[in-house]
Design a protein around this motif. Structure first.
Motif, PDB file in Angstrom:
ATOM      1  N   MET A  10       0.855  -1.192   0.000  1.00 70.43           N
ATOM      2  CA  MET A  10       0.000   0.000   0.000  1.00 70.43           C
ATOM      3  C   MET A  10       0.892   1.244   0.000  1.00 70.43           C
ATOM      4  O   MET A  10       1.882   1.290   0.735  1.00 70.43           O
ATOM      5  CB  MET A  10      -0.852   0.047   1.280  1.00 70.43           C
ATOM      6  CG  MET A  10      -1.890  -1.029   1.375  1.00 70.43           C
ATOM      7  SD  MET A  10      -2.787  -0.984   2.970  1.00 70.43           S
ATOM      8  CE  MET A  10      -1.826  -2.148   3.941  1.00 70.43           C
ATOM      9  N   LYS A  14       1.194   2.303  -6.967  1.00 62.21           N
ATOM     10  CA  LYS A  14       0.691   1.427  -8.033  1.00 62.21           C
ATOM     11  C   LYS A  14      -0.362   2.131  -8.892  1.00 62.21           C
ATOM     12  O   LYS A  14      -0.321   2.067 -10.114  1.00 62.21           O
ATOM     13  CB  LYS A  14       0.082   0.142  -7.438  1.00 62.21           C
ATOM     14  CG  LYS A  14       1.044  -0.669  -6.587  1.00 62.21           C
ATOM     15  CD  LYS A  14       0.376  -1.924  -6.021  1.00 62.21           C
ATOM     16  CE  LYS A  14      -0.745  -1.678  -5.044  1.00 62.21           C
ATOM     17  NZ  LYS A  14      -0.359  -1.281  -3.692  1.00 62.21           N
ATOM     18  N   ASP A  33      -9.033  -2.727  -6.786  1.00 63.67           N
ATOM     19  CA  ASP A  33      -9.954  -2.281  -5.716  1.00 63.67           C
ATOM     20  C   ASP A  33     -11.174  -1.559  -6.309  1.00 63.67           C
ATOM     21  O   ASP A  33     -12.292  -1.747  -5.848  1.00 63.67           O
ATOM     22  CB  ASP A  33      -9.244  -1.328  -4.747  1.00 63.67           C
ATOM     23  CG  ASP A  33      -8.422  -2.067  -3.702  1.00 63.67           C
ATOM     24  OD1 ASP A  33      -8.643  -3.284  -3.513  1.00 63.67           O
ATOM     25  OD2 ASP A  33      -7.560  -1.432  -3.080  1.00 63.67           O
ATOM     26  N   ARG A  57     -10.743 -11.180   0.550  1.00 66.29           N
ATOM     27  CA  ARG A  57      -9.736 -11.890  -0.266  1.00 66.29           C
ATOM     28  C   ARG A  57     -10.398 -12.805  -1.301  1.00 66.29           C
ATOM     29  O   ARG A  57      -9.867 -12.987  -2.397  1.00 66.29           O
ATOM     30  CB  ARG A  57      -8.789 -12.705   0.623  1.00 66.29           C
ATOM     31  CG  ARG A  57      -7.967 -11.880   1.587  1.00 66.29           C
ATOM     32  CD  ARG A  57      -7.100 -10.839   0.902  1.00 66.29           C
ATOM     33  NE  ARG A  57      -6.465  -9.920   1.853  1.00 66.29           N
ATOM     34  CZ  ARG A  57      -5.900  -8.782   1.501  1.00 66.29           C
ATOM     35  NH1 ARG A  57      -5.877  -8.383   0.242  1.00 66.29           N
ATOM     36  NH2 ARG A  57      -5.350  -8.004   2.409  1.00 66.29           N
ATOM     37  N   GLY A  79      -2.444  -4.122  -2.319  1.00 67.03           N
ATOM     38  CA  GLY A  79      -1.183  -4.507  -1.690  1.00 67.03           C
ATOM     39  C   GLY A  79      -1.157  -5.952  -1.220  1.00 67.03           C
ATOM     40  O   GLY A  79      -0.100  -6.580  -1.181  1.00 67.03           O
ATOM     41  N   GLY A  80      -2.333  -6.500  -0.904  1.00 70.83           N
ATOM     42  CA  GLY A  80      -2.359  -7.865  -0.393  1.00 70.83           C
ATOM     43  C   GLY A  80      -2.592  -8.917  -1.466  1.00 70.83           C
ATOM     44  O   GLY A  80      -2.399 -10.118  -1.219  1.00 70.83           O
ATOM     45  N   ARG A 118      -7.906   2.695   4.254  1.00 66.03           N
ATOM     46  CA  ARG A 118      -7.366   1.335   4.232  1.00 66.03           C
ATOM     47  C   ARG A 118      -7.611   0.658   5.579  1.00 66.03           C
ATOM     48  O   ARG A 118      -6.983   1.021   6.583  1.00 66.03           O
ATOM     49  CB  ARG A 118      -5.879   1.389   3.921  1.00 66.03           C
ATOM     50  CG  ARG A 118      -5.619   1.825   2.475  1.00 66.03           C
ATOM     51  CD  ARG A 118      -4.204   2.261   2.286  1.00 66.03           C
ATOM     52  NE  ARG A 118      -3.840   2.338   0.886  1.00 66.03           N
ATOM     53  CZ  ARG A 118      -3.554   3.477   0.268  1.00 66.03           C
ATOM     54  NH1 ARG A 118      -3.644   4.620   0.901  1.00 66.03           N
ATOM     55  NH2 ARG A 118      -3.204   3.468  -1.010  1.00 66.03           N
ATOM     56  N   PRO A 119      -8.501  -0.334   5.566  1.00 64.31           N
ATOM     57  CA  PRO A 119      -8.874  -0.962   6.843  1.00 64.31           C
ATOM     58  C   PRO A 119      -7.690  -1.509   7.629  1.00 64.31           C
ATOM     59  O   PRO A 119      -7.696  -1.458   8.852  1.00 64.31           O
ATOM     60  CB  PRO A 119      -9.804  -2.107   6.422  1.00 64.31           C
ATOM     61  CG  PRO A 119     -10.092  -1.943   4.981  1.00 64.31           C
ATOM     62  CD  PRO A 119      -9.202  -0.904   4.412  1.00 64.31           C
ATOM     63  N   LEU A 120      -6.667  -2.006   6.938  1.00 68.49           N
ATOM     64  CA  LEU A 120      -5.545  -2.610   7.662  1.00 68.49           C
ATOM     65  C   LEU A 120      -4.707  -1.564   8.400  1.00 68.49           C
ATOM     66  O   LEU A 120      -3.912  -1.902   9.267  1.00 68.49           O
ATOM     67  CB  LEU A 120      -4.654  -3.410   6.706  1.00 68.49           C
ATOM     68  CG  LEU A 120      -5.300  -4.638   6.066  1.00 68.49           C
ATOM     69  CD1 LEU A 120      -4.341  -5.311   5.097  1.00 68.49           C
ATOM     70  CD2 LEU A 120      -5.722  -5.644   7.125  1.00 68.49           C
ATOM     71  N   ARG A 140       5.427 -10.031   3.544  1.00 69.19           N
ATOM     72  CA  ARG A 140       4.931  -9.842   2.178  1.00 69.19           C
ATOM     73  C   ARG A 140       6.009  -9.863   1.094  1.00 69.19           C
ATOM     74  O   ARG A 140       5.750 -10.261  -0.032  1.00 69.19           O
ATOM     75  CB  ARG A 140       4.160  -8.528   2.103  1.00 69.19           C
ATOM     76  CG  ARG A 140       2.838  -8.646   2.818  1.00 69.19           C
ATOM     77  CD  ARG A 140       1.957  -7.488   2.518  1.00 69.19           C
ATOM     78  NE  ARG A 140       0.591  -7.752   2.931  1.00 69.19           N
ATOM     79  CZ  ARG A 140      -0.424  -6.968   2.653  1.00 69.19           C
ATOM     80  NH1 ARG A 140      -0.218  -5.863   1.969  1.00 69.19           N
ATOM     81  NH2 ARG A 140      -1.641  -7.278   3.046  1.00 69.19           N
TER      82      ARG A 140
HETATM   83  C1  S3P Z   1      -4.643  -3.946   1.062  1.00 73.34           C
HETATM   84  C2  S3P Z   1      -4.370  -2.947   0.164  1.00 73.34           C
HETATM   85  C3  S3P Z   1      -5.413  -2.069  -0.399  1.00 73.34           C
HETATM   86  C4  S3P Z   1      -6.769  -2.786  -0.401  1.00 73.34           C
HETATM   87  C5  S3P Z   1      -7.086  -3.313   0.966  1.00 73.34           C
HETATM   88  C6  S3P Z   1      -6.033  -4.276   1.502  1.00 73.34           C
HETATM   89  C7  S3P Z   1      -3.515  -4.765   1.591  1.00 73.34           C
HETATM   90  O1  S3P Z   1      -5.053  -1.674  -1.709  1.00 73.34           O
HETATM   91  O2  S3P Z   1      -6.792  -3.826  -1.341  1.00 73.34           O
HETATM   92  O3  S3P Z   1      -7.231  -2.200   1.823  1.00 73.34           O
HETATM   93  O4  S3P Z   1      -3.757  -5.853   2.138  1.00 73.34           O
HETATM   94  O5  S3P Z   1      -2.337  -4.342   1.431  1.00 73.34           O
HETATM   95  P1  S3P Z   1      -3.870  -0.581  -2.022  1.00 73.34           P
HETATM   96  O6  S3P Z   1      -2.570  -1.308  -2.034  1.00 73.34           O
HETATM   97  O7  S3P Z   1      -4.240  -0.066  -3.370  1.00 73.34           O
HETATM   98  O8  S3P Z   1      -3.959   0.437  -0.942  1.00 73.34           O
END
Ligand code: S3P
Length: 175
Positions: A10, A14, A33, A57, A79-80, A118-120, A140
């Motif tokens: 994140m 990107k 997203d 996911r 990012g995930g 971003r929830p995380l 990661r």
């Molecule tokens: C996440 C990244 C976010 C989004 C979600 C989880 C992650 O996307 O998919 O909040 O797990 O790294 P970005 O990388 O575009 O912020």
């Protein structure tokens, strides 16, 4: 045919770099997203709140399989995305994957500058953010480093730097 997928943590840039790259190549740009939120008419935080990370996911994987099959695209994923299921192998099997790699300090800076929810990262103070990013990168990085190409990115705080990254990707991929 150009099919490029940008991966990375994140705040790596990107979406910013992806949009500029797609414009330069004259192909559509997709952000995974955005694709998910348009399809399900819910924001990423809403999906996390309702279905948990595991639910998110699953949707992410399903949408990846839809959008990554398109021809002539630049796609930036979350990012995930590379870190779950066989997503990384799947992306490598049909696209040029590029890891936008940045130092934790740069990622934290981009994340502080950005407005994305971003929830995380919810509830992390600016001081905690960089340490959190550093810790998470340990788990990661092994996934990210499976990308076919890696581009080291520094602080992307102006147009010239974004265009420089675009130029370097074009050179690496010979597109
Ligand atoms: C996440 C990244 C976010 C989004 C979600 C989880 C992650 O996307 O998919 O909040 O797990 O790294 P970005 O990388 O575009 O912020």
């Amino acid at each position: 045919m150009v099919r490029i997928i940008l991966i990375g943590y994140m705040g790596a840039g990107k979406t910013t770099v992806g949009k500029a790259l797609a414009a330069e190549l004259g192909v559509p740009f997709y952000d995974l997203d955005w694709f998910i939120t348009t399809r399900y008419r819910k924001s990423v935080p809403e999906i996390f709140a309702e279905s948990g990370e595991a639910g998110f996911r699953e949707l992410e994987r399903r949408m990846l399989h839809e959008v990554a099959e398109f021809e002539d695209i630049v796609l930036s994923c979350g990012g995930g995305t590379p870190c779950f299921f066989d997503n990384m192998e799947y992306m490598n099997s049909l696209a040029d994957t590029v890891y936008l790699k940045a130092e934790p300090a740069v990622l934290a800076m981009h994340l502080r500058m950005g407005k994305g929810k971003r929830p995380l990262l919810e509830g992390k103070s600016p001081e905690e953010l960089e340490d959190y990013v550093r810790e998470m990168l340990v788990t990661r990085e092994p996934f990210y480093s499976k990308a076919k190409y890696t581009l080291d990115v520094s602080l992307l705080d102006n147009f010239t730097k974004i265009q420089e990254s675009v130029g370097l990707i074009k050179e690496m991929l010979k597109v």
